[in-house]
Design an enzyme around this catalytic site. Structure first.
Site, mmCIF file in Angstrom:
data_model
loop_
_atom_site.group_PDB
_atom_site.id
_atom_site.type_symbol
_atom_site.label_atom_id
_atom_site.label_comp_id
_atom_site.label_asym_id
_atom_site.label_seq_id
_atom_site.Cartn_x
_atom_site.Cartn_y
_atom_site.Cartn_z
ATOM 1 N N LYS A 136 23.484 68.378 28.430
ATOM 2 C CA LYS A 136 22.926 67.034 28.177
ATOM 3 C C LYS A 136 21.396 67.081 28.258
ATOM 4 O O LYS A 136 20.821 68.086 28.729
ATOM 5 C CB LYS A 136 23.486 66.060 29.215
ATOM 6 C CG LYS A 136 23.059 66.399 30.641
ATOM 7 C CD LYS A 136 23.869 65.646 31.680
ATOM 8 C CE LYS A 136 23.374 65.991 33.066
ATOM 9 N NZ LYS A 136 24.309 65.560 34.119
ATOM 10 N N ARG A 143 28.790 56.083 41.204
ATOM 11 C CA ARG A 143 28.107 55.965 39.929
ATOM 12 C C ARG A 143 29.237 55.735 38.922
ATOM 13 O O ARG A 143 29.747 54.629 38.844
ATOM 14 C CB ARG A 143 27.265 57.225 39.646
ATOM 15 C CG ARG A 143 26.318 57.070 38.491
ATOM 16 C CD ARG A 143 25.435 58.301 38.303
ATOM 17 N NE ARG A 143 26.206 59.526 38.048
ATOM 18 C CZ ARG A 143 25.656 60.713 37.751
ATOM 19 N NH1 ARG A 143 24.351 60.844 37.686
ATOM 20 N NH2 ARG A 143 26.408 61.770 37.522
ATOM 21 N N TYR A 147 -10.448 63.471 36.738
ATOM 22 C CA TYR A 147 -10.413 62.003 36.812
ATOM 23 C C TYR A 147 -10.191 61.521 38.242
ATOM 24 O O TYR A 147 -9.402 62.111 38.986
ATOM 25 C CB TYR A 147 -9.265 61.456 35.970
ATOM 26 C CG TYR A 147 -9.510 61.466 34.485
ATOM 27 C CD1 TYR A 147 -10.606 60.814 33.928
ATOM 28 C CD2 TYR A 147 -8.613 62.101 33.636
ATOM 29 C CE1 TYR A 147 -10.814 60.816 32.557
ATOM 30 C CE2 TYR A 147 -8.805 62.099 32.261
ATOM 31 C CZ TYR A 147 -9.912 61.456 31.731
ATOM 32 O OH TYR A 147 -10.101 61.456 30.379
ATOM 33 N N MET A 178 -4.198 64.560 30.381
ATOM 34 C CA MET A 178 -3.163 64.563 29.342
ATOM 35 C C MET A 178 -2.971 65.950 28.717
ATOM 36 O O MET A 178 -1.849 66.387 28.489
ATOM 37 C CB MET A 178 -3.520 63.539 28.265
ATOM 38 C CG MET A 178 -2.387 63.272 27.302
ATOM 39 S SD MET A 178 -2.845 62.074 26.036
ATOM 40 C CE MET A 178 -2.917 60.549 26.969
HETATM 41 C C1 LIG Z 1 24.733 66.654 34.963
HETATM 42 C C2 LIG Z 1 26.130 66.775 35.412
HETATM 43 C C3 LIG Z 1 26.659 67.988 35.890
HETATM 44 C C4 LIG Z 1 25.810 69.217 36.125
HETATM 45 O O1 LIG Z 1 25.142 69.083 37.347
HETATM 46 P P1 LIG Z 1 24.167 70.257 37.895
HETATM 47 O O2 LIG Z 1 23.748 69.772 39.222
HETATM 48 O O3 LIG Z 1 23.041 70.322 36.933
HETATM 49 O O4 LIG Z 1 24.975 71.484 37.915
HETATM 50 C C5 LIG Z 1 28.015 68.058 36.170
HETATM 51 N N1 LIG Z 1 28.806 66.965 36.016
HETATM 52 C C6 LIG Z 1 28.346 65.788 35.582
HETATM 53 C C7 LIG Z 1 29.261 64.639 35.449
HETATM 54 C C8 LIG Z 1 26.990 65.643 35.277
HETATM 55 O O5 LIG Z 1 26.527 64.460 34.859
#
Ligand SMILES: *Cc1c(COP(=O)(O)O)cnc(C)c1O
Length: 384
Positions: A35, A130, A255, A303
């Site tokens: 992802k 979640r 800055y 930047m």
């Molecule tokens: C992102 C994610 C993972 C992977 O987690 P890591 O800590 O990067 O290994 C596994 N399961 C779900 C549902 C996730 O959203």
């Protein structure tokens, strides 16, 4: 001369990290999590690097579409499931798997028109709060999915740890117990562990595992870095010095005049900044490598540029290489100086900094049997 900022991606390291997952969890099948543009490494590039994984996990349909378009025929799981009923028809067309994490998604499947059944992963909220269904409702929802015409057999069962990256945290055992209680009577393969779970919770290495961070060669723990976990960093962010100059004691740099020279000293300007994804919140003292030697960020990153203390590397010259993180400098360490976690640094890297790839890209992973011609029209009209 072109701007020297680069993101170097080492595909050989990526493959070695997947092999590390296989060593730790030899009996599990692997859902490689790609992802967020594969944690900033490039979605289709990393799908090719992880061609030996058993499945891919993505956050949304757009990512799955991009993978299918690139010829990826492997199983792809939408980790958040569908966001509305319309997405279901594309899930079927693209032959995706979908997470079901709430009663609304069960109803969407029940109301789906006749069509090919969809492989479903039922997610149970065992304590992270979640995504996931209430453990008390898991059995009833599983029953409904089991009877639903739009759901393929078998249904798989999933949960996600809230704090496996804190070794030995009591929440892990609690979540495992809730999962076992609420799913005990259900058949179907289980999928529990993320990277931290795979490394630190042997009991969580079920029929399937879901590594993300560790595949990119980063430790999920605050107290170790990649090499200590047998992992190799995949991403190296580097650039070069574009100016070197002496500055007098008491003069400030950058800055906001946040850092003043404690003595007459050499400083350098590096061609990279928050516009490339280098965190603006890095504090003075954040390490980088100049000519392979440690040097410290001074002042606020801007930047396109940042300023480095060259007292450790007094012989440094314009054009000399600078590593911001990756090979020789753990991203875990830089993240601590930025008050964040490595995940955020990896994801924030912008394509504006050019990518360079090390290691062979294997031919198209497994083109599968998908006839893209047949699919392209509805996809063009809808999602991308
Ligand atoms: C992102 C994610 C993972 C992977 O987690 P890591 O800590 O990067 O290994 C596994 N399961 C779900 C549902 C996730 O959203």
């Amino acid at each position: 001369m072109s701007r020297p900022a680069r993101v170097v991606i080492d595909l050989n390291a990526a493959r070695a990290n997947l092999a590390r997952v296989r060593t730790l969890a030899p009996r599990s099948r692997v859902v490689a999590i790609i992802k967020a543009d594969a944690y900033g490494h490039g979605l289709t590039r990393m799908a090719r690097a992880f061609a030996d994984a058993d499945a891919f996990g993505v956050a949304c349909l757009e990512e799955a579409v991009a993978l299918r378009r690139a010829g990826v025929g492997k199983r792809i799981i939408l980790l958040e499931g569908v966001f509305d009923a319309e997405e279901l028809s594309l899930v079927r067309q693209l032959r995706l798997d979908t997470m079901v994490h709430c009663p609304e998604q069960v109803a969407m499947l029940e109301q789906a028109p006749a069509g090919p059944p969809v492989p479903v992963w039922l997610k149970i909220d065992t304590g992270m709060h979640r995504l996931g269904v209430d453990p008390a409702q898991a059995s009833a929802l599983w029953q409904r999915l089991d009877e639903c015409h739009a759901v393929a057999d078998p249904i798989r069962l999933v949960t996600h740890f809230a704090n496996a990256n804190a070794r030995g945290d009591a929440s892990v055992e609690r979540q495992l117990a809730v999962f076992a209680d609420s799913t005990g009577a259900m058949s179907g393969e289980r999928c529990i562990a993320n990277s931290a779970g795979i490394i630190a919770v042997p009991r969580a290495r079920a029929e399937w595992v879901r590594p993300g961070l560790m595949l990119y060669g980063v430790s999920p723990f605050a107290d170790t870095v990649a090499v200590q976990e047998g992992l190799q960093p995949v991403m190296t962010v580097r650039s070069a010095l574009i100016a070197v100059k002496p500055v007098r004691r008491g003069e400030s740099v950058g800055y906001g005049c946040t850092w003043a020279c404690p003595e007459d000293m050499p400083i350098g300007v590096v061609a990279i900044g928050y516009g490339d994804g280098y965190p603006r919140h890095c504090e003075s003292g954040t390490p980088m490598l100049v000519n392979g030697m440690r040097a410290a960020l001074i002042g606020r990153p801007s930047m396109d540029m940042l300023i480095v203390d060259l007292r450790n590397v007094p012989q440094a010259r314009v054009g000399d290489p600078v590593v911001l993180w990756g090979e020789g400098l753990p991203v875990e360490e830089v993240a601590r100086h930025a008050g964040t976690i490595p995940y955020e640094l990896l994801c924030s890297v912008r394509v504006r900094a050019r990518f360079e790839v090390i290691g062979e890209v294997t031919a198209s992973p497994d083109p599968g049997t998908l006839d893209w011609e047949e699919l392209s029209e509805p996809v063009d009209n809808g999602i991308v």
